[in-house]
Design an enzyme around this catalytic site. Structure first.
Site, mmCIF file in Angstrom:
data_model
loop_
_atom_site.group_PDB
_atom_site.id
_atom_site.type_symbol
_atom_site.label_atom_id
_atom_site.label_comp_id
_atom_site.label_asym_id
_atom_site.label_seq_id
_atom_site.Cartn_x
_atom_site.Cartn_y
_atom_site.Cartn_z
ATOM 1 N N LYS A 47 -64.349 4.854 -33.034
ATOM 2 C CA LYS A 47 -63.537 5.217 -31.647
ATOM 3 C C LYS A 47 -63.394 4.234 -30.702
ATOM 4 O O LYS A 47 -64.089 3.135 -30.716
ATOM 5 C CB LYS A 47 -63.975 6.542 -31.229
ATOM 6 C CG LYS A 47 -65.312 6.586 -30.701
ATOM 7 C CD LYS A 47 -65.867 7.664 -30.469
ATOM 8 C CE LYS A 47 -67.144 7.601 -29.744
ATOM 9 N NZ LYS A 47 -68.122 9.182 -29.698
ATOM 10 N N ARG B 283 -70.770 21.372 -25.608
ATOM 11 C CA ARG B 283 -69.579 20.426 -25.284
ATOM 12 C C ARG B 283 -68.619 20.904 -26.118
ATOM 13 O O ARG B 283 -67.818 21.339 -25.678
ATOM 14 C CB ARG B 283 -70.097 18.943 -25.486
ATOM 15 C CG ARG B 283 -69.153 18.141 -24.888
ATOM 16 C CD ARG B 283 -69.363 16.514 -25.055
ATOM 17 N NE ARG B 283 -69.718 16.250 -26.483
ATOM 18 C CZ ARG B 283 -69.931 14.838 -26.789
ATOM 19 N NH1 ARG B 283 -70.041 13.893 -25.892
ATOM 20 N NH2 ARG B 283 -70.034 14.553 -28.114
ATOM 21 N N TYR C 77 -62.257 -13.578 -2.543
ATOM 22 C CA TYR C 77 -62.071 -12.423 -1.417
ATOM 23 C C TYR C 77 -63.118 -12.239 -0.699
ATOM 24 O O TYR C 77 -63.924 -12.266 -1.025
ATOM 25 C CB TYR C 77 -61.435 -11.186 -2.384
ATOM 26 C CG TYR C 77 -60.192 -11.213 -2.793
ATOM 27 C CD1 TYR C 77 -59.093 -11.332 -2.341
ATOM 28 C CD2 TYR C 77 -59.842 -11.185 -4.413
ATOM 29 C CE1 TYR C 77 -57.595 -11.567 -2.735
ATOM 30 C CE2 TYR C 77 -58.637 -11.144 -5.025
ATOM 31 C CZ TYR C 77 -57.590 -11.610 -4.170
ATOM 32 O OH TYR C 77 -56.284 -11.477 -4.608
ATOM 33 N N MET D 224 -59.151 -9.864 -9.997
ATOM 34 C CA MET D 224 -58.597 -9.265 -11.202
ATOM 35 C C MET D 224 -58.659 -9.831 -12.321
ATOM 36 O O MET D 224 -58.760 -9.312 -13.691
ATOM 37 C CB MET D 224 -57.461 -8.602 -10.739
ATOM 38 C CG MET D 224 -56.655 -7.566 -11.753
ATOM 39 S SD MET D 224 -54.737 -7.123 -11.555
ATOM 40 C CE MET D 224 -55.160 -6.369 -9.995
HETATM 41 C C1 LIG Z 1 -69.344 8.908 -30.417
HETATM 42 C C2 LIG Z 1 -69.714 9.693 -31.536
HETATM 43 C C3 LIG Z 1 -70.816 9.608 -32.438
HETATM 44 C C4 LIG Z 1 -71.497 8.065 -32.313
HETATM 45 O O1 LIG Z 1 -72.480 8.234 -31.288
HETATM 46 P P1 LIG Z 1 -73.607 6.914 -31.160
HETATM 47 O O2 LIG Z 1 -74.574 7.397 -30.152
HETATM 48 O O3 LIG Z 1 -72.604 5.823 -30.498
HETATM 49 O O4 LIG Z 1 -73.964 6.684 -32.467
HETATM 50 C C5 LIG Z 1 -71.346 10.353 -33.140
HETATM 51 N N1 LIG Z 1 -70.673 11.586 -33.493
HETATM 52 C C6 LIG Z 1 -69.723 12.054 -32.663
HETATM 53 C C7 LIG Z 1 -69.199 13.326 -32.611
HETATM 54 C C8 LIG Z 1 -69.104 11.100 -31.317
HETATM 55 O O5 LIG Z 1 -68.313 11.742 -30.675
#
Ligand SMILES: *Cc1c(COP(=O)(O)O)cnc(C)c1O
Length: 339
Positions: A33, A117, A248, A294
């Site tokens: 992700k 969550r 800056y 930037m």
């Molecule tokens: C991001 C995520 C992971 C990975 O977690 P790490 O701590 O980076 O290994 C695993 N499961 C879910 C549902 C996540 O959102």
């Protein structure tokens, strides 16, 4: 131009350590992700495939489609598409989202075992499985997430026990409802290294595949190697005279004559905005002089290219954050080079 270097042998080293801990590389979902934690989605997908990884998890359907050809199976963690796919499964994070998922889709059911969550309540397992069946969704997996696997406390064991109960219930419910038994997964990076008797079908690793871990002592120390390093190129060079100021606000003032160069990375490229008031060093031991702009930063150096970091830990510590944030912030527009 600035660039990011991806060290493929470090990546394979990490994947190897994690696979050994799990018993096989077949059991590993790589978590790609957020542009593969800033490393570059497609190229990390390709390297994962080279290593023999078959499954991955991403946040959105857009990401899943981009890397579809590299994996047998992709789990989308937080997005519901309008279409259905033959090798992309959609996570059910809430019982009410079941009705929004297209009939016939592959799904995975997330169960809340204590993090509060995402995920359905364990008491709603039966009703959820019935709704999934009614809607002709294909349940591929049931999973959960740990809230404090990196912390030395009993919480990991408490959640693990809750998930063991969930597994039992799902096994008996799937028999009664006559649906195929889904597979189970719960472990993130931290949990993987705490458990020497891995008994789920799969695990999901994000940060560890990129070379970082957050196990506080005396939890096991793992020899992971950071995969990403960030390099900047010189834009200009000048000689500062004593008392001349840089950037800056003129925050940095030269105490004596010195050579200063400006490099082509700034906060617009996803590097944290340093205010020039502390003592922030880059990988080569040089202090950043004054405020970061930037698109650039100044350092006492005349080198044509400079490594800003090979390991994001010290920068994360400086900004009182975690390496996750430092690496995922890096702009997708920076060129990535695999070595
Ligand atoms: C991001 C995520 C992971 C990975 O977690 P790490 O701590 O980076 O290994 C695993 N499961 C879910 C549902 C996540 O959102």
């Amino acid at each position: 131009m600035s660039y990011i270097e991806i060290n493929s042998s470090n990546f394979f080293h990490n994947l190897n350590l994690i696979s050994k801990q799990l018993g096989s590389r077949e059991k590993l979902f790589v978590v790609l992700k957020d542009n593969a934690y800033g490393h570059g989605l497609k190229l990390m997908a390709k390297l994962s495939q080279e290593f023999g990884i078959k499954k991955c998890a991403v946040k959105t359907v857009k990401e899943a489609k981009e890397i579809q050809k590299f994996f047998e199976y992709t789990l989308v963690l937080s997005d519901i598409p309008k279409d259905k796919f033959s090798n992309i499964a959609i996570a059910i994070n809430d019982i009410n989202s079941i009705k929004k998922i297209k009939k016939g889709s592959l799904v995975e059911l997330k169960v809340d075992t204590g993090m509060h969550r995402n995920g359905i309540n364990a008491d709603d397992l039966e009703i959820s499985l019935k709704l999934i069946k009614q809607k002709r969704l294909k349940l591929k997996g049931v999973y959960t997430h740990f809230r404090s696997a990196d912390i030395l406390s009993s919480e990991y064991f408490w959640q693990k026990k809750n998930f063991t109960e969930v597994k039992k219930r799902v096994k008996s419910l799937s028999k009664n409802l006559n649906i195929p038994l889904p597979y189970f997964h719960s472990h993130n990076s931290a949990a993987i290294f705490r458990n020497n008797n891995f008994d789920d079908d799969y695990a999901r690793s994000g940060i560890s595949i990129y070379g970082y871990h957050y196990l506080s002592k005396p939890l096991p120390c793992v020899d992971l190697k950071p995969v990403l390093s960030l390099w900047a190129q010189k834009l200009s060079q000048r000689e500062l005279k004593k008392a001349q100021k840089v950037g800056y606000g003129g925050v940095f003032e030269a105490k004596e004559q010195m050579i200063v160069s400006t490099y082509d990375i700034g906060y617009g490229d996803g590097f944290f905005r340093y205010d020039g008031l502390g003592d922030l060093k880059v990988a080569e031991g040089k202090n950043i002089l004054g405020r970061i702009s930037m698109d650039s930063m100044s350092l006492e150096s005349s080198k044509d290219k400079l490594c800003l970091f090979k390991d994001a830990t010290s920068i994360a510590n400086y900004f009182n954050t975690i390496t996750y944030e430092i690496i995922t912030n890096l702009s997708p527009n920076i060129k990535r080079v695999v070595i």
